[in-house]
Motif scaffolding. Structure first.
Motif, PDB file in Angstrom:
ATOM      1  N   GLY A 195      -0.022  -1.107   0.058  1.00  0.00           N
ATOM      2  CA  GLY A 195      -0.003   0.769  -0.133  1.00  0.00           C
ATOM      3  C   GLY A 195       1.160   0.973  -0.127  1.00  0.00           C
ATOM      4  O   GLY A 195       0.747   2.348   0.901  1.00  0.00           O
ATOM      5  N   GLY A 196       2.054   1.412  -0.837  1.00  0.00           N
ATOM      6  CA  GLY A 196       2.462   2.414  -0.964  1.00  0.00           C
ATOM      7  C   GLY A 196       2.486   3.430  -2.504  1.00  0.00           C
ATOM      8  O   GLY A 196       1.244   3.074  -2.362  1.00  0.00           O
ATOM      9  N   PRO A 197       3.452   4.021  -2.585  1.00  0.00           N
ATOM     10  CA  PRO A 197       2.847   4.987  -4.141  1.00  0.00           C
ATOM     11  C   PRO A 197       2.318   3.912  -5.161  1.00  0.00           C
ATOM     12  O   PRO A 197       1.619   4.928  -5.782  1.00  0.00           O
ATOM     13  CB  PRO A 197       4.369   5.775  -4.401  1.00  0.00           C
ATOM     14  CG  PRO A 197       4.827   5.181  -2.839  1.00  0.00           C
ATOM     15  CD  PRO A 197       4.231   4.750  -1.903  1.00  0.00           C
ATOM     16  N   LEU A 218      -3.787  -5.056   0.141  1.00  0.00           N
ATOM     17  CA  LEU A 218      -2.978  -5.786   1.590  1.00  0.00           C
ATOM     18  C   LEU A 218      -1.270  -4.619   1.947  1.00  0.00           C
ATOM     19  O   LEU A 218      -1.065  -5.365   1.421  1.00  0.00           O
ATOM     20  CB  LEU A 218      -3.349  -7.072   1.244  1.00  0.00           C
ATOM     21  CG  LEU A 218      -4.059  -7.954   1.352  1.00  0.00           C
ATOM     22  CD1 LEU A 218      -2.982  -9.207   0.120  1.00  0.00           C
ATOM     23  CD2 LEU A 218      -4.508  -8.102   2.180  1.00  0.00           C
ATOM     24  N   GLU A 219      -1.557  -4.228   2.651  1.00  0.00           N
ATOM     25  CA  GLU A 219      -0.462  -3.535   3.283  1.00  0.00           C
ATOM     26  C   GLU A 219       0.388  -4.197   4.942  1.00  0.00           C
ATOM     27  O   GLU A 219      -0.161  -4.282   5.888  1.00  0.00           O
ATOM     28  CB  GLU A 219      -0.780  -1.902   3.432  1.00  0.00           C
ATOM     29  CG  GLU A 219       0.366  -1.563   4.171  1.00  0.00           C
ATOM     30  CD  GLU A 219       1.239  -1.378   3.706  1.00  0.00           C
ATOM     31  OE1 GLU A 219       1.828  -0.932   2.542  1.00  0.00           O
ATOM     32  OE2 GLU A 219       2.262  -1.289   4.204  1.00  0.00           O
ATOM     33  N   ARG A 220       2.038  -4.375   4.766  1.00  0.00           N
ATOM     34  CA  ARG A 220       2.237  -4.948   6.023  1.00  0.00           C
ATOM     35  C   ARG A 220       2.336  -3.829   7.249  1.00  0.00           C
ATOM     36  O   ARG A 220       2.797  -4.559   8.066  1.00  0.00           O
ATOM     37  CB  ARG A 220       3.596  -5.996   5.783  1.00  0.00           C
ATOM     38  CG  ARG A 220       4.616  -4.841   5.645  1.00  0.00           C
ATOM     39  CD  ARG A 220       5.945  -6.319   4.932  1.00  0.00           C
ATOM     40  NE  ARG A 220       6.877  -4.748   4.490  1.00  0.00           N
ATOM     41  CZ  ARG A 220       8.107  -5.541   4.308  1.00  0.00           C
ATOM     42  NH1 ARG A 220       8.227  -6.580   4.044  1.00  0.00           N
ATOM     43  NH2 ARG A 220       9.053  -4.547   3.528  1.00  0.00           N
ATOM     44  N   ARG A 230     -12.857   6.986  -3.663  1.00  0.00           N
ATOM     45  CA  ARG A 230     -13.247   5.987  -4.456  1.00  0.00           C
ATOM     46  C   ARG A 230     -13.775   4.046  -3.666  1.00  0.00           C
ATOM     47  O   ARG A 230     -14.071   3.051  -4.180  1.00  0.00           O
ATOM     48  CB  ARG A 230     -12.825   5.479  -5.716  1.00  0.00           C
ATOM     49  CG  ARG A 230     -12.090   6.227  -7.154  1.00  0.00           C
ATOM     50  CD  ARG A 230     -10.853   5.756  -7.317  1.00  0.00           C
ATOM     51  NE  ARG A 230     -10.235   7.343  -8.275  1.00  0.00           N
ATOM     52  CZ  ARG A 230      -9.688   8.681  -8.112  1.00  0.00           C
ATOM     53  NH1 ARG A 230      -9.621   8.892  -6.930  1.00  0.00           N
ATOM     54  NH2 ARG A 230      -9.623   9.000  -9.389  1.00  0.00           N
ATOM     55  N   ASN A 231     -13.091   4.232  -1.787  1.00  0.00           N
ATOM     56  CA  ASN A 231     -13.760   3.839  -1.172  1.00  0.00           C
ATOM     57  C   ASN A 231     -13.082   2.010  -1.485  1.00  0.00           C
ATOM     58  O   ASN A 231     -13.488   0.872  -1.484  1.00  0.00           O
ATOM     59  CB  ASN A 231     -15.088   3.416  -1.461  1.00  0.00           C
ATOM     60  CG  ASN A 231     -16.190   4.520  -0.694  1.00  0.00           C
ATOM     61  OD1 ASN A 231     -15.553   4.641   0.619  1.00  0.00           O
ATOM     62  ND2 ASN A 231     -17.433   4.925  -1.341  1.00  0.00           N
ATOM     63  N   ILE A 232     -12.230   2.330  -1.822  1.00  0.00           N
ATOM     64  CA  ILE A 232     -11.024   1.282  -2.400  1.00  0.00           C
ATOM     65  C   ILE A 232     -10.827   0.455  -0.646  1.00  0.00           C
ATOM     66  O   ILE A 232     -10.398   1.002  -0.611  1.00  0.00           O
ATOM     67  CB  ILE A 232      -9.781   1.655  -3.034  1.00  0.00           C
ATOM     68  CG1 ILE A 232     -10.083   2.050  -3.916  1.00  0.00           C
ATOM     69  CG2 ILE A 232      -9.080   0.122  -3.455  1.00  0.00           C
ATOM     70  CD1 ILE A 232      -8.627   2.183  -5.612  1.00  0.00           C
ATOM     71  N   SER A 233     -10.749  -0.659  -0.809  1.00  0.00           N
ATOM     72  CA  SER A 233     -10.525  -1.225   0.867  1.00  0.00           C
ATOM     73  C   SER A 233      -9.296  -1.545   0.493  1.00  0.00           C
ATOM     74  O   SER A 233      -8.845  -1.605  -0.092  1.00  0.00           O
ATOM     75  CB  SER A 233     -11.107  -2.969   0.032  1.00  0.00           C
ATOM     76  OG  SER A 233     -12.532  -2.296   0.465  1.00  0.00           O
ATOM     77  N   TYR A 234      -8.866  -1.552   2.069  1.00  0.00           N
ATOM     78  CA  TYR A 234      -7.720  -2.895   2.114  1.00  0.00           C
ATOM     79  C   TYR A 234      -7.625  -3.154   3.745  1.00  0.00           C
ATOM     80  O   TYR A 234      -8.098  -3.103   4.389  1.00  0.00           O
ATOM     81  CB  TYR A 234      -6.557  -1.430   2.342  1.00  0.00           C
ATOM     82  CG  TYR A 234      -7.319   0.414   3.200  1.00  0.00           C
ATOM     83  CD1 TYR A 234      -6.913  -0.200   4.264  1.00  0.00           C
ATOM     84  CD2 TYR A 234      -7.500   1.223   2.597  1.00  0.00           C
ATOM     85  CE1 TYR A 234      -6.503   1.660   5.064  1.00  0.00           C
ATOM     86  CE2 TYR A 234      -7.622   2.061   3.959  1.00  0.00           C
ATOM     87  CZ  TYR A 234      -7.162   2.345   4.996  1.00  0.00           C
ATOM     88  OH  TYR A 234      -7.592   3.567   5.715  1.00  0.00           O
ATOM     89  N   LYS A 235      -6.432  -3.939   3.972  1.00  0.00           N
ATOM     90  CA  LYS A 235      -6.235  -4.200   5.305  1.00  0.00           C
ATOM     91  C   LYS A 235      -4.877  -3.572   5.537  1.00  0.00           C
ATOM     92  O   LYS A 235      -3.899  -4.449   5.040  1.00  0.00           O
ATOM     93  CB  LYS A 235      -5.968  -5.941   4.845  1.00  0.00           C
ATOM     94  CG  LYS A 235      -7.755  -6.577   5.473  1.00  0.00           C
ATOM     95  CD  LYS A 235      -7.709  -8.291   4.920  1.00  0.00           C
ATOM     96  CE  LYS A 235      -9.098  -8.879   4.593  1.00  0.00           C
ATOM     97  NZ  LYS A 235      -9.342  -8.906   6.395  1.00  0.00           N
ATOM     98  N   LEU A 236      -4.814  -2.995   6.498  1.00  0.00           N
ATOM     99  CA  LEU A 236      -3.258  -2.872   7.520  1.00  0.00           C
ATOM    100  C   LEU A 236      -2.698  -3.438   8.009  1.00  0.00           C
ATOM    101  O   LEU A 236      -3.190  -5.248   8.339  1.00  0.00           O
ATOM    102  CB  LEU A 236      -3.750  -1.717   8.307  1.00  0.00           C
ATOM    103  CG  LEU A 236      -3.839  -0.845   7.194  1.00  0.00           C
ATOM    104  CD1 LEU A 236      -4.234   0.691   7.834  1.00  0.00           C
ATOM    105  CD2 LEU A 236      -3.024  -0.335   6.211  1.00  0.00           C
TER     106      LEU A 236
END
Lengths: 424, 121
Positions: free
Chosen positions: A11-13, A33-35, A76-82
């Motif tokens: 989830g970086g640039p 997916l971001e660590r 844009r309501n883009i989903s992510y998990k941290l």
């Protein structure tokens, strides 16, 4: 197993710009997916300014640049998990990808994705990879680790600093440590030229009278518990230390800024071919790897000098992943290899499909040495297509050329595209 | 008459510039290969400025630090005074990009503003 059209690893640039682009090209079901504990990647610790000159026409700090893309993803309501670590990417019999990941809330879990974008970034070359002799005391950090400690955690790693390597992070940290009250005694660079940007040498070293010693390296580290001193020496043309040139610097900290390595363990496990030159995936003009439906962008693909180019590249990957999800594999198309020669170390992409590209395709590359008054020449087989004069080129700065569909289309029997540095 | 050696930062060429001054005014710039080098040398010798970026502590935020910057460039010789005046500043979360953290830093007439969003804990 939960299904997504597109899973983006990182989830970086790169990951953010790829997600925004895929959504704008019609993909609804996206998961990043971001660590780390937040989006933005390495930009969050890059508090210096100078980001976004190309993209936003202003000089932003890293976190400001990241925030622009985090906002775009949020709109844009883009989903992510941290706090989520991807463990494996595998290709299933159906051609879909199984992504195995884990975090504290969900434990270990699997996702099914039609396409995957690799956007894991890179990591720093460590002391172990550099083979520096001497003791192994505390006080030896990669420049990026020190950057995170100072800028995000609020800790000073030391007071008297020697830096090995003149990559941009090392130069930036020379200034940052100085502003926080440390004394940076010297920056030693193995090569006869700096790997960093000119403006960083002037504004981070010259501004503070920090000496830069080219063709020098660290040959000894002293100190049992904590670094007490390091010895540097001049190196000859063979990059071996020259006896009699040793200089000893007392210090409590050694920072290493000796290059970045794309982080491709996941890619390799997924069966993606890796270039020995970039240490990143081999990709075609869609930035698709040799595993259909797996794309790559940003520093995991090849190490960039400017984040603006990462964002541009990621947008291309996002768009092409969207096309793959909507239309399936691009199938067999005429593929032409780009061959780097005469000073050009590599190109991204490596393969071009003349019938499938948009009107233009940007080819990025780096040179292997400092070249003055030279030209970048592009040949279609033996025929010179273009010759772009360049007053100076250096390994630290990424170069690019643009190929047009029109020109490539005029050569139906094209065997290969050659990019070469020649005298102007 | 005095001379100063500079490295131009406008492009990767990095021209080695020699600036000659007399009574504080520039009399000649040599070594540059384009007009941008000339302009850079004159500014560097007469009025060098920099954007300064740093961090300050955050109370009650999801992160312990927030990065900040001068709203515009400030004189180069004020850099250390600028960072010194940020040393003991603590801001209360939430912080938003553009929030003024400190006004008129080091008597430059320039404010220090936040360059990152930090949510409250």
């Amino acid at each position: 197993m939960k299904n997504y059209d597109l899973v983006i690893v990182g989830g970086g640039p790169a990951g953010l710009a790829a997600a925004v682009s895929a959504r704008d090209n019609g993909i609804e079901s996206i998961l990043i997916l971001e660590r780390d504990k937040e989006l933005g990647g390495i930009l969050n610790q890059c508090i210096h300014n100078g980001f976004g000159l190309h993209t936003f026409k202003e000089e932003l700090t890293g976190p400001e640049y990241a925030a622009r893309f985090i906002d775009q993803a949020a709109e844009r309501n883009i989903s992510y998990k941290l706090n989520t670590m991807v463990m494996d990417i595998a290709v299933m019999d159906s051609g879909e990808k199984k992504v195995t990941a884990m975090n504290r809330e969900d434990g270990m879990f699997e996702l099914c994705a039609k396409a995957v974008i690799l956007a894991m970034g890179c990591r720093e070359r460590s002391r172990g990879a550099l083979n520096i002799p001497g003791y192994r005391p505390a006080g030896i950090y990669s420049a990026g680790t020190a950057q995170r400690l100072v800028n995000m955690e609020g800790y000073m790693p030391g007071r008297e600093v020697v830096i090995l390597g003149s990559g941009d992070i090392g130069l930036i940290m020379a200034r940052r440590m100085t502003l926080e009250g440390a004394t940076v005694k010297v920056v030693a660079e193995l090569m006869p030229y700096s790997g960093g940007l000119k403006r960083n040498i002037v504004q981070c070293l010259d501004d503070f009278n920090i000496p830069l010693k080219l063709s020098h390296t660290v040959i000894d580290i002293e100190g049992k518990d904590r670094v007490e001193a390091v010895t540097i020496a001049e190196v000859g043309a063979d990059r071996k230390p020259v006896p009699g040139t040793e200089e000893r610097y007392t210090c409590d900290t050694l920072l290493l800024s000796c290059g970045l390595i794309p982080e491709n363990e996941l890619s390799k496990n997924a069966g993606v071919s890796i270039s020995p030159v970039t240490s990143g995936p081999v990709v075609n003009d869609s930035l698709e790897t040799d595993v259909p439906g797996i794309f790559a962008c940003g520093n995991v693909l090849h190490v960039h000098d400017l984040v603006d180019y990462v964002s541009q590249e990621a947008a291309v990957a996002g768009k092409n992943a969207a096309l793959y999800i909507q239309n399936g594999s691009s199938g067999d198309a005429r593929t032409v290899e780009i061959v780097p020669e005469g000073g050009v170390r590599y190109t991204v992409p490596k393969f071009i499909r003349p019938e499938r590209i948009d009107d233009t395709v940007t080819v990025r590359f780096r040179v292997g040495d400092v070249y003055k008054n030279c030209a970048v020449c592009v040949y279609l087989d033996d025929e010179l297509l273009q010759k772009k004069k360049r007053p100076v080129m250096a390994p630290g700065e990424m170069e690019q050329i643009i190929l047009t569909k029109e020109k490539l289309g005029a050569h139906p029997d094209l065997g290969r595209i050659i990019i070469r540095i020649e005298e102007a | 008459m005095s001379t100063r050696e500079l490295t131009c930062i406008n492009c990767p060429l990095g021209c080695a510039l020699t600036v000659t001054t007399e009574n504080g005014s520039v009399t000649s710039v040599t070594g540059n290969t384009c007009p941008r080098g000339d302009a850079y040398a004159r500014k560097e010798v007469t009025n060098p400025t920099r954007i300064v970026t740093s961090t300050v502590r955050v109370a009650g935020g999801v992160c312990p630090m927030v990065n900040v910057k001068t709203a515009t460039d400030i004189p180069k010789d004020k850099i250390f005074a600028c960072t010194a005046s940020l040393k003991n500043v603590i801001v209360q979360a939430p912080v938003a990009i553009g929030d003024v953290i400190l006004t008129n830093v080091a008597d430059t007439g320039v404010d220090i503003i936040a360059a990152r969003n930090i949510a409250a804990k």
